[in-house]
Design an enzyme around this catalytic site. Structure first.
Site, short mmCIF file in Angstrom:
data_model
loop_
_atom_site.label_atom_id
_atom_site.label_comp_id
_atom_site.label_asym_id
_atom_site.label_seq_id
_atom_site.Cartn_x
_atom_site.Cartn_y
_atom_site.Cartn_z
CE1 TYR A 48 -10.92 2.91 5.58
CE2 TYR A 48 -10.63 1.70 7.47
CZ TYR A 48 -10.13 2.58 6.75
OH TYR A 48 -8.95 3.20 7.01
CE LYS A 77 -9.81 13.56 -6.73
NZ LYS A 77 -9.15 14.93 -6.59
CG ASP A 132 -7.10 16.88 -4.69
OD1 ASP A 132 -8.12 17.43 -4.55
OD2 ASP A 132 -6.79 16.75 -6.30
CG ASP A 164 -6.91 5.96 7.97
OD1 ASP A 164 -6.57 5.98 9.11
OD2 ASP A 164 -6.64 5.04 7.17
CG ASP A 199 -2.40 8.98 10.34
OD1 ASP A 199 -3.39 8.87 11.38
OD2 ASP A 199 -1.71 8.14 10.11
C1 IPM Z 1 -7.22 4.23 12.45
C2 IPM Z 1 -6.39 3.12 11.96
C3 IPM Z 1 -7.35 2.26 11.56
C4 IPM Z 1 -8.37 2.58 10.34
C5 IPM Z 1 -6.69 0.67 11.19
C6 IPM Z 1 -5.81 0.06 12.26
C7 IPM Z 1 -7.54 -0.34 10.43
O1 IPM Z 1 -5.43 3.56 10.97
O2 IPM Z 1 -8.00 4.03 13.53
O3 IPM Z 1 -7.12 5.47 11.75
O4 IPM Z 1 -7.90 2.71 9.19
O5 IPM Z 1 -9.44 3.14 10.55
MG MG Z 2 -5.48 5.57 10.62
#
Ligand code: IPM
Ligand code: MG
Length: 341
Positions: free
Chosen positions: A131, A178, A211, A235, A239
């Site tokens: 990032y 990784k 993984d 990230d 999720d």
């Molecule tokens: C998160 C989101 C962000 C990220 C996006 C919107 C840039 O997915 O906060 O996890 O990847 O950091």
């Molecule tokens: Mg995210």
């Protein structure tokens, strides 16, 4: 204390007022400064993602509460970068703390009841990695196009996120990388990890490649307490665990710099343009993010009260349809506040 509030895009302006109303319910005397020009509509009209005045309000506040940034009308990836990533990077919020706990048994996709009670945290490095925005394009938009995004790992950045993870863990920390395939950055993570874990013999520590970590998390998420990892893996894994604990609409995050005390608090779900404006968005992620803010601002008992109220409302199915209830965004927010009283 002033809190900067950025409702943002999509469902952000629907869920954030529920979080603000929940904070007001507690009577802590917080002042809210709503920044309603940081969104895609304003950006499309003015070309300005975030004015310097608004940025100054964020830097001058005790905390920033954010809904979501992202809109299908804005294809330009620099828009999210110039708001969300700018705040994370320029306020040096190097920790992205994403705790996850199963809200109610009916929300788990796991069959074995003994493996459902997820209660862990992803500690994501938040200011470097892929990032960082380091890279370039050669022969842009031709058939010979070459694009490069460089993954940045610094000793300071890796050491401080590992230290934070060790400081918040109560049971164990698993470092995820990784390093078998990405040797230079991976090697740095391995060396920082070896040094840091040696200082904490009281904690159980382990290492997994990303993984294998994804597999292990789905197989038995109860085996994990704190997972520390880089920006991209954090990230993705955040999720994944959010879904195991009742869905990404319930997940909260705190972007923190423990040294300066600055913080930006946002639900993990994003702007969800497909359901925006219909009053069906789940406010739990936003309200739980406000609870994380309360903990950082020195109100741990109020934070716990809000978290308990969320659980109680979900247990009674006083929630939005994605969690098995029938309430609208505003009704679900009000149901949580009713549990608070
Ligand atoms: C998160 C989101 C962000 C990220 C996006 C919107 C840039 O997915 O906060 O996890 O990847 O950091
Ligand atoms: Mg995210």
């Amino acid at each position: 204390m002033t809190i900067a509030v950025i409702p943002g895009d999509g469902i952000g302006p629907e869920v954030v007022p529920e979080a603000v109303a929940t904070l007001e319910e507690l009577g802590l005397g917080l002042r809210f400064e709503v920044l309603d020009k940081i969104n895609a509509a304003a950006y499309l009209a003015t070309g300005v993602p975030m004015s310097e005045e608004d940025f100054a309000v964020c830097t001058g506040s005790a905390g920033v509460l954010l809904g979501a940034i992202g809109d299908p009308r804005v294809r330009d990836p620099w828009y999210a970068r110039d708001v969300l990533l700018r705040l994370r990077f320029e306020l040096d919020l190097y920790v992205n703390h994403r705790p996850v706990a199963l809200l109610h048994d009916r929300l788990s996709p796991l069959r074995d009841p003994g493996r459902r009670a997820v209660d862990c945290a992803i500690v994501r490095e938040n200011t470097e990695g892929l990032y960082a925005g380091i890279g370039g394009v050669l022969r842009a938009e031709t058939n010979d196009e070459v694009t490069i995004d460089t993954e940045v790992n610094t000793r300071l950045g890796v050491a401080r996120i590992i230290d934070f993870a060790l400081s918040v863990a109560t049971r164990s920390v698993c470092m995820v990388d990784k390093s078998n395939a990405v040797p230079r950055g991976g090697g740095l993570w391995q060396r920082c990890w070896a040094e840091a874990r040696a200082r904490r013999p009281d904690l159980a520590t382990s290492h997994l490649y990303v993984d294998a970590a994804a597999m292990a998390l789905v197989r038995d998420p109860t085996a994990f307490d704190v997972i520390v990892t880089n920006n991209s893996y954090g990230d993705i894994l955040s999720d994944l665990v959010a879904e195991l604990a009742g869905g990404v609409s319930t997940a909260a995050s705190a972007n923190l710099n423990p040294g300066t005390g600055r913080g930006l608090y946002e639900p993990v779900h994003g702007s969800a343009p497909d359901i925006a404006g219909r009053g069906v968005a789940n406010p739990v992620g936003a309200i739980a993010s406000a609870a994380l803010m309360l903990r950082q601002l020195g109100h741990p008992e109020h934070a716990r009260a809000v978290e308990d109220a969320i659980r109680a409302a979900v247990a009674r199915e006083r929630c939005t349809p994605d969690l098995g209830g029938r309430l609208s965004t505003a009704e679900a927010g009000a149901a949580i506040r009713a549990e608070l009283r």
